[in-house]
Design an enzyme around this catalytic site. Structure first.
Site, mmCIF file in Angstrom:
data_model
loop_
_atom_site.group_PDB
_atom_site.id
_atom_site.type_symbol
_atom_site.label_atom_id
_atom_site.label_comp_id
_atom_site.label_asym_id
_atom_site.label_seq_id
_atom_site.Cartn_x
_atom_site.Cartn_y
_atom_site.Cartn_z
ATOM 1 N N ARG A 1 46.068 -42.707 83.484
ATOM 2 C CA ARG A 1 45.188 -41.698 82.885
ATOM 3 C C ARG A 1 43.739 -42.152 83.004
ATOM 4 N NH1 ARG A 1 43.332 -43.606 78.070
ATOM 5 N NH2 ARG A 1 44.585 -45.168 76.954
ATOM 6 N N ASP B 1 40.232 -64.246 103.193
ATOM 7 C CA ASP B 1 40.027 -64.222 104.644
ATOM 8 C C ASP B 1 39.010 -63.117 104.956
ATOM 9 O OD1 ASP B 1 42.701 -65.338 103.972
ATOM 10 O OD2 ASP B 1 42.809 -65.690 106.131
ATOM 11 N N ASN C 1 39.814 -65.992 83.606
ATOM 12 C CA ASN C 1 40.663 -66.920 82.873
ATOM 13 C C ASN C 1 41.322 -67.871 83.869
ATOM 14 O OD1 ASN C 1 42.307 -67.972 80.673
ATOM 15 N ND2 ASN C 1 41.924 -66.004 79.658
ATOM 16 N N HIS D 1 50.219 -60.021 107.410
ATOM 17 C CA HIS D 1 51.008 -60.505 108.536
ATOM 18 C C HIS D 1 51.842 -59.364 109.117
ATOM 19 C CE1 HIS D 1 50.093 -64.761 107.789
ATOM 20 N NE2 HIS D 1 50.144 -64.440 106.506
ATOM 21 N N THR E 1 48.026 -51.849 95.394
ATOM 22 C CA THR E 1 48.154 -51.676 96.838
ATOM 23 C C THR E 1 47.316 -50.510 97.370
ATOM 24 O OG1 THR E 1 50.111 -50.281 96.539
ATOM 25 C CG2 THR E 1 50.477 -52.649 96.855
ATOM 26 N N ALA F 1 48.625 -55.500 82.835
ATOM 27 C CA ALA F 1 49.222 -56.800 83.147
ATOM 28 C C ALA F 1 50.392 -56.674 84.110
ATOM 29 C CB ALA F 1 49.683 -57.484 81.861
#
Length: 212
Positions: free
Chosen positions: A190, A91, A83, A113, A172, A167
């Site tokens: 789940r 990178d 979308n 960084h 991470t 959403a």
């Protein structure tokens, strides 16, 4: 060793290196060209994506606008849909499988960084020169994955096949295949099972049916 090779090896590199800047400028130009096209300009859009990306499969559609940082570092499988406002800061390598769907405002970021401010400002590179350096980690997103609106995927993450990411999530860590995961940071809520089938939601299914 070329600066681009340093990226793929997970080593510190200089984003301002002339060779990298040329790649990025080319990708930024093509991203802008794609974003300036209309939806009915299918052939032109396909041509731009083939120039922009490392690989793009058949039947792909990106609503636009899009932004790819390197472009050539991204490989996308067949029947991918994105979308509007897709951003890929590739990178490091970004790999996306077949039949994967992205909601609006999905962002993939691979560069990282240093945490220490003085190191973030500058370090000494392999040639003994003081420069601003960073490093990057690849992202892999499997097939049949749905990333809902405003999902951010961080460097070093693998999302397995068949996952749904809720959403606003910030991913991470790796997400195992066939999981529903959400949150900041994103966590597995789940597994996705047959009980999630639309056949058990008759009021929503209405006069439609599940393909046999």
């Amino acid at each position: 060793m070329k600066e681009e090779e340093r990226i793929f090896k997970g080593m510190l590199f200089s984003p301002a290196h002339p060779e990298l800047r040329l790649i990025k400028q080319h990708a930024h130009k093509l991203s802008r060209q794609y974003s300036d096209t209309y939806e009915e300009q299918k052939e032109e859009r396909e041509s731009i994506l083939k120039q922009l990306l490392g690989h793009v499969g058949k039947g792909c559609y990106m609503q636009g606008p899009v932004f790819f940082h390197y472009g050539t570092h991204t490989e996308i499988g067949d029947h991918f849909f994105a979308n509007y406002n897709l951003t890929v800061q590739d990178d490091a390598k970004v790999t996306i499988g077949n039949d994967t769907l992205f909601g609006p405002n999905v962002t993939i970021v691979t560069p990282i960084h240093p945490f220490i401010a003085s190191e973030r400002k500058q370090m000494i590179d392999q040639n003994g020169e003081a420069k601003s350096l960073c490093y990057a980690k690849p992202v892999s997103i499997g097939s049949n994955v749905w990333l809902a609106a405003n999902v951010t995927v961080c460097g070093g993450v693998t999302i397995g096949d068949g996952c749904v990411i809720g959403a606003g999530s910030v991913v991470t860590h790796d997400i195992p295949a066939n999981s529903f995961a959400a949150g900041v940071p994103c966590k597995v809520i789940r597994p996705i099972t047959e009980a999630d089938s639309m056949r058990f939601k008759s009021d929503i299914l209405a006069d439609c049916r599940i393909e046999e």
